[in-house]
Scaffold this active site. Structure first.
Site, mmCIF file in Angstrom:
data_model
loop_
_atom_site.group_PDB
_atom_site.id
_atom_site.type_symbol
_atom_site.label_atom_id
_atom_site.label_comp_id
_atom_site.label_asym_id
_atom_site.label_seq_id
_atom_site.Cartn_x
_atom_site.Cartn_y
_atom_site.Cartn_z
ATOM 1 N N TYR A 155 0.911 -1.103 0.302
ATOM 2 C CA TYR A 155 -0.005 0.035 -0.010
ATOM 3 C C TYR A 155 0.832 1.194 0.041
ATOM 4 C CZ TYR A 155 -3.197 3.444 1.877
ATOM 5 O OH TYR A 155 -4.314 4.336 2.023
ATOM 6 N N ALA A 157 3.996 1.705 -0.971
ATOM 7 C CA ALA A 157 4.686 1.628 -2.380
ATOM 8 C C ALA A 157 3.679 2.284 -3.459
ATOM 9 C CB ALA A 157 5.255 0.227 -2.639
HETATM 10 N N1 LIG Z 1 -8.885 6.439 6.268
HETATM 11 C C1 LIG Z 1 -7.736 6.835 6.322
HETATM 12 O O1 LIG Z 1 -7.025 6.414 7.624
HETATM 13 C C2 LIG Z 1 -6.627 6.766 5.124
HETATM 14 C C3 LIG Z 1 -5.485 7.520 5.071
HETATM 15 C C4 LIG Z 1 -4.692 7.916 4.294
HETATM 16 C C5 LIG Z 1 -5.257 7.785 2.863
HETATM 17 N N2 LIG Z 1 -6.493 7.103 2.731
HETATM 18 C C6 LIG Z 1 -6.837 7.172 1.431
HETATM 19 O O2 LIG Z 1 -8.062 7.693 1.024
HETATM 20 C C7 LIG Z 1 -8.983 7.068 0.173
HETATM 21 C C8 LIG Z 1 -10.405 6.541 0.640
HETATM 22 O O3 LIG Z 1 -10.000 5.975 1.861
HETATM 23 P P1 LIG Z 1 -11.360 5.816 3.029
HETATM 24 O O4 LIG Z 1 -10.430 5.672 4.112
HETATM 25 O O5 LIG Z 1 -12.412 6.873 2.820
HETATM 26 O O6 LIG Z 1 -11.662 4.388 2.777
HETATM 27 P P2 LIG Z 1 -13.152 3.644 2.324
HETATM 28 O O7 LIG Z 1 -14.227 4.301 2.877
HETATM 29 O O8 LIG Z 1 -12.915 2.206 2.455
HETATM 30 O O9 LIG Z 1 -13.169 3.835 0.789
HETATM 31 C C9 LIG Z 1 -12.607 3.198 -0.291
HETATM 32 C C10 LIG Z 1 -13.308 3.463 -1.379
HETATM 33 O O10 LIG Z 1 -12.461 2.782 -2.333
HETATM 34 C C11 LIG Z 1 -13.460 2.247 -3.308
HETATM 35 N N3 LIG Z 1 -12.851 1.228 -3.985
HETATM 36 C C12 LIG Z 1 -12.047 0.119 -3.593
HETATM 37 N N4 LIG Z 1 -11.985 -0.920 -4.467
HETATM 38 C C13 LIG Z 1 -12.180 -0.466 -5.758
HETATM 39 C C14 LIG Z 1 -12.422 -0.899 -7.096
HETATM 40 N N5 LIG Z 1 -11.493 -1.822 -7.401
HETATM 41 N N6 LIG Z 1 -13.085 0.004 -7.979
HETATM 42 C C15 LIG Z 1 -13.702 1.117 -7.672
HETATM 43 N N7 LIG Z 1 -13.681 1.472 -6.149
HETATM 44 C C16 LIG Z 1 -12.977 0.757 -5.317
HETATM 45 C C17 LIG Z 1 -14.586 1.928 -2.440
HETATM 46 O O11 LIG Z 1 -15.656 1.653 -3.131
HETATM 47 P P3 LIG Z 1 -16.807 0.306 -2.788
HETATM 48 O O12 LIG Z 1 -16.679 -0.010 -1.546
HETATM 49 O O13 LIG Z 1 -17.999 0.742 -3.629
HETATM 50 O O14 LIG Z 1 -16.073 -0.734 -3.782
HETATM 51 C C18 LIG Z 1 -14.628 2.712 -1.734
HETATM 52 O O15 LIG Z 1 -15.391 3.891 -1.852
HETATM 53 C C19 LIG Z 1 -8.115 5.878 -0.230
HETATM 54 O O16 LIG Z 1 -7.412 6.161 -1.447
HETATM 55 C C20 LIG Z 1 -7.279 5.685 0.959
HETATM 56 O O17 LIG Z 1 -6.072 4.896 0.522
HETATM 57 C C21 LIG Z 1 -7.444 6.720 3.828
#
Ligand SMILES: NC(=O)c1ccc[n+]([C@@H]2O[C@H](COP(=O)([O-])OP(=O)(O)OC[C@H]3O[C@@H](n4cnc5c(N)ncnc54)[C@H](OP(=O)(O)O)[C@@H]3O)[C@@H](O)[C@H]2O)c1
Length: 249
Positions: A155, A157
């Site tokens: 992740y 990377a």
């Molecule tokens: N929460 C944290 O602590 C954190 C920290 C740093 C960065 N981030 C980044 O912020 C972003 C949002 O994360 P979040 O925390 O809000 O997590 P989240 O609520 O789990 O959201 C992840 C989203 O990605 C979508 N997704 C996953 N695989 C997919 C695929 N193959 N095709 C299309 N959509 C896909 C999911 O959609 P479905 O469920 O509809 O498939 C979901 O809407 C991510 O890029 C994450 O890496 C989060």
């Protein structure tokens, strides 16, 4: 502050939950119409649609598996029937699989790279013809890209690659379209954030963050929307850290 987004059209991937859902809602509150893109969670995406329409803006629902370039091309082609262009593209879809470095399987590696690095590339590449002059793209990386994390090296990377991809895209698309990256630290209240938090010591925030607390989806969403907006017009190729001062303590 008026973010000058009234009447603009945005597409947000990963808008079915967490930071992406909050970003879609904040964009609508700032006056934008929003294409709500999701992978598997249609119920969550429909809740986001309700939030956008409750803010008085138009919303479109688009299922788009970001790991599948053929599916993305078809979804983008179909989108042209609904909107004649995009002013804002937020690439928020992501996935983490927590596995110690020495136990990561090839399938886990490929899946995490596919969603977090290949996905933003495929979606951005397919969206370029739709991006309007003066528009902007925001990718969503992670503090993990800077620090590396042995519990989810794949992740970290992928997100480091995404920061670099952001710069290539900014160079390609400037001056017509700005491309920036927002790199959050741990954000609670999302499926991914709550999952990641299970691996951390209970006093992590207290000891390691200047804020002594984790972030919220709303705080990151507001940062993304500011960066996406015309008000941030001199910002491109940048990575904006929003992590409670993680590296400083
Ligand atoms: N929460 C944290 O602590 C954190 C920290 C740093 C960065 N981030 C980044 O912020 C972003 C949002 O994360 P979040 O925390 O809000 O997590 P989240 O609520 O789990 O959201 C992840 C989203 O990605 C979508 N997704 C996953 N695989 C997919 C695929 N193959 N095709 C299309 N959509 C896909 C999911 O959609 P479905 O469920 O509809 O498939 C979901 O809407 C991510 O890029 C994450 O890496 C989060």
């Amino acid at each position: 502050m008026d973010l000058e987004l009234t009447g603009k059209i945005a597409l947000v991937t990963g808008a079915s939950s967490g930071i992406g859902a909050a970003t879609a809602r904040v964009l609508a509150e700032e006056g934008a119409d929003v294409v709500v893109s999701y992978g598997r969670n249609e119920a969550g995406a429909r809740r986001t649609i309700e939030a956008v329409t409750a803010a008085g803006r138009r919303a479109w629902l688009r299922q788009m598996n970001v790991t599948d370039p053929t599916h993305i091309s078809q979804a983008m082609a179909a989108l042209k029937n609904d909107v004649d262009g995009l002013d804002v593209l937020v690439l928020c879809a992501g996935q983490n699989i927590i596995t110690p470095f020495e136990h990561v399987t090839p399938d886990e590696w490929n899946q995490v790279i596919a969603v977090n690095l290949n996905g933003p590339f495929y979606v951005l590449q397919a969206a370029i013809p739709l991006l309007r002059d003066g528009g902007s793209v925001v990718t969503v990386a992670s503090v993990a890209a800077h620090t590396g994390v042995p519990q989810h090296a794949h992740y970290a990377a992928a997100k480091a690659g995404l920061i670099n991809l952001t710069k290539s895209a900014a160079r390609l698309l400037g001056p017509r379209v700005r491309v920036n990256c927002v790199a959050p630290g741990l954000v609670l209240g999302t499926p991914m954030g709550d999952y990641t938090a299970t691996t951390m010591a209970p006093d992590y925030a207290q000891k390691r963050l200047l804020t002594q607390r984790f972030g919220t989806p709303d705080e990151v969403a507001r940062c993304i929307v500011f960066v996406a907006s015309p008000v941030a017009g001199f910002m491109t190729g940048a990575t904006i850290d929003i992590n409670g001062g993680r590296e400083l303590r």
